[in-house]
Design a protein around this motif. Structure first.
Motif, mmCIF file in Angstrom:
data_model
loop_
_atom_site.group_PDB
_atom_site.id
_atom_site.type_symbol
_atom_site.label_atom_id
_atom_site.label_comp_id
_atom_site.label_asym_id
_atom_site.label_seq_id
_atom_site.Cartn_x
_atom_site.Cartn_y
_atom_site.Cartn_z
ATOM 1 N N ASP A 98 32.455 59.242 25.954
ATOM 2 C CA ASP A 98 32.299 58.013 25.954
ATOM 3 C C ASP A 98 31.180 57.370 25.831
ATOM 4 O O ASP A 98 30.524 56.619 26.536
ATOM 5 C CB ASP A 98 32.840 58.414 27.269
ATOM 6 C CG ASP A 98 32.910 57.169 27.879
ATOM 7 O OD1 ASP A 98 33.648 55.839 27.415
ATOM 8 O OD2 ASP A 98 32.584 56.357 29.482
ATOM 9 N N LEU A 99 30.784 57.046 24.483
ATOM 10 C CA LEU A 99 30.028 56.129 24.208
ATOM 11 C C LEU A 99 29.855 54.986 23.071
ATOM 12 O O LEU A 99 30.886 54.926 22.978
ATOM 13 C CB LEU A 99 28.716 57.121 23.595
ATOM 14 C CG LEU A 99 28.065 58.037 24.301
ATOM 15 C CD1 LEU A 99 27.249 59.527 22.810
ATOM 16 C CD2 LEU A 99 27.516 57.951 26.009
ATOM 17 N N ALA A 100 28.763 53.799 23.079
ATOM 18 C CA ALA A 100 29.214 52.987 22.030
ATOM 19 C C ALA A 100 27.554 52.722 21.339
ATOM 20 O O ALA A 100 26.479 53.229 22.146
ATOM 21 C CB ALA A 100 29.686 51.732 22.728
ATOM 22 N N SER A 101 28.076 52.774 20.671
ATOM 23 C CA SER A 101 26.728 51.810 19.758
ATOM 24 C C SER A 101 26.382 50.362 19.623
ATOM 25 O O SER A 101 27.399 49.760 18.971
ATOM 26 C CB SER A 101 26.635 52.629 18.177
ATOM 27 O OG SER A 101 26.419 53.900 18.271
ATOM 28 N N LEU A 102 25.271 49.761 19.409
ATOM 29 C CA LEU A 102 24.771 48.464 19.740
ATOM 30 C C LEU A 102 24.621 48.187 18.296
ATOM 31 O O LEU A 102 23.669 49.063 17.655
ATOM 32 C CB LEU A 102 23.541 48.097 20.388
ATOM 33 C CG LEU A 102 23.648 46.786 20.705
ATOM 34 C CD1 LEU A 102 24.451 45.954 21.156
ATOM 35 C CD2 LEU A 102 21.891 46.683 21.521
ATOM 36 N N ARG A 103 25.119 46.889 18.021
ATOM 37 C CA ARG A 103 24.557 46.576 16.752
ATOM 38 C C ARG A 103 23.954 44.518 17.000
ATOM 39 O O ARG A 103 24.931 44.111 17.664
ATOM 40 C CB ARG A 103 25.600 46.412 15.355
ATOM 41 C CG ARG A 103 25.662 47.910 14.474
ATOM 42 C CD ARG A 103 26.535 47.710 13.573
ATOM 43 N NE ARG A 103 26.340 49.078 13.293
ATOM 44 C CZ ARG A 103 27.591 49.299 12.094
ATOM 45 N NH1 ARG A 103 28.108 48.207 11.651
ATOM 46 N NH2 ARG A 103 27.788 50.594 11.952
ATOM 47 N N LEU A 104 22.998 44.528 16.883
ATOM 48 C CA LEU A 104 22.011 43.420 17.091
ATOM 49 C C LEU A 104 22.128 42.461 16.499
ATOM 50 O O LEU A 104 21.172 43.143 15.557
ATOM 51 C CB LEU A 104 21.313 43.306 18.195
ATOM 52 C CG LEU A 104 21.170 42.201 19.447
ATOM 53 C CD1 LEU A 104 22.421 41.600 20.746
ATOM 54 C CD2 LEU A 104 19.547 42.297 19.967
ATOM 55 N N SER A 105 22.554 40.985 16.059
ATOM 56 C CA SER A 105 21.746 40.234 14.794
ATOM 57 C C SER A 105 21.142 39.311 15.198
ATOM 58 O O SER A 105 21.478 38.172 16.155
ATOM 59 C CB SER A 105 23.271 39.990 14.285
ATOM 60 O OG SER A 105 24.303 40.791 13.011
ATOM 61 N N LEU A 106 20.072 39.029 14.375
ATOM 62 C CA LEU A 106 19.574 37.737 14.980
ATOM 63 C C LEU A 106 19.243 37.097 14.157
ATOM 64 O O LEU A 106 19.536 37.141 12.681
ATOM 65 C CB LEU A 106 18.205 37.883 15.491
ATOM 66 C CG LEU A 106 17.709 39.359 16.234
ATOM 67 C CD1 LEU A 106 16.307 39.223 16.502
ATOM 68 C CD2 LEU A 106 17.772 39.080 18.269
ATOM 69 N N GLN A 107 19.064 35.369 14.011
ATOM 70 C CA GLN A 107 18.952 34.600 13.016
ATOM 71 C C GLN A 107 17.730 35.213 12.271
ATOM 72 O O GLN A 107 16.752 36.282 12.760
ATOM 73 C CB GLN A 107 18.132 33.206 13.650
ATOM 74 C CG GLN A 107 19.552 32.258 14.100
ATOM 75 C CD GLN A 107 19.047 31.124 14.890
ATOM 76 O OE1 GLN A 107 18.188 30.674 15.313
ATOM 77 N NE2 GLN A 107 20.089 29.952 15.836
#
Length: 165
Positions: free
Chosen positions: A115-124
């Motif tokens: 019950d986990l999630a990974s984050l991918r964050l895209s910036l300008q």
């Protein structure tokens, strides 16, 4: 608009994980040393040194990549009632602040087993930031924090054998 110091991403493990990494390096070095001594009798065992060097290089590259991963993302109030900002904290201890309008995409990848999630964050500017696995947050928090960003989620592309997805 008054914004409190809201936590919108929190990783489960925030440590540098140096003890397991050093233990793994030590065990690998001992095994490669034993194999080198074992094969040194009748043949050229130079390959053991190459394997050890490539393994050590791989550990260093992974350590450098892991230090840049996100462990915490907070929505913090701006100065003098200005717009709110995102405070990103990384494994290595570095903290940066970004304007939420500069976030292009937020993707949460849910694990099929845990019950986990990974984050991918895209910036300008094409910067892609990865987060360590953590509890899946509500997407509404990300949508309200970054209104200009494309916010989405998906399941992982892998599964365990024998368990239907």
């Amino acid at each position: 608009m008054a914004v409190s110091d809201d936590l919108i991403w929190d990783a489960d493990d925030k440590s540098m994980q140096m003890i397991p990494r050093l233990r793994r390096i030590g065990v690998t070095a001992a095994c490669l040393g034993f194999l080198g001594l074992l094969f040194w009798i009748d043949s050229d065992a130079m390959w053991v040194l190459f394997v050890g060097a490539f393994y050590l290089l791989g550990e260093i590259v992974y350590w450098a990549w892991d230090r840049r991963r996100l462990i915490e993302v907070r929505l913090v109030p701006g100065e003098a009632d200005g717009p709110a900002g995102l405070r990103l904290r990384r494994v290595g201890g570095r903290t940066t602040e970004h304007d939420p309008q500069h976030v292009v995409r937020v993707l949460l990848i849910h694990d099929n087993v845990l019950d986990l999630a990974s984050l991918r964050l895209s910036l300008q500017g094409g910067r892609l930031l990865f987060g360590r696995p953590g509890r899946p947050p509500a997407l509404a928090a990300w949508r309200s924090a970054c209104p200009a960003a494309e916010v989405g989620e998906r399941g992982a592309h892998w599964g365990m054998p024998g368990i239907p997805d």
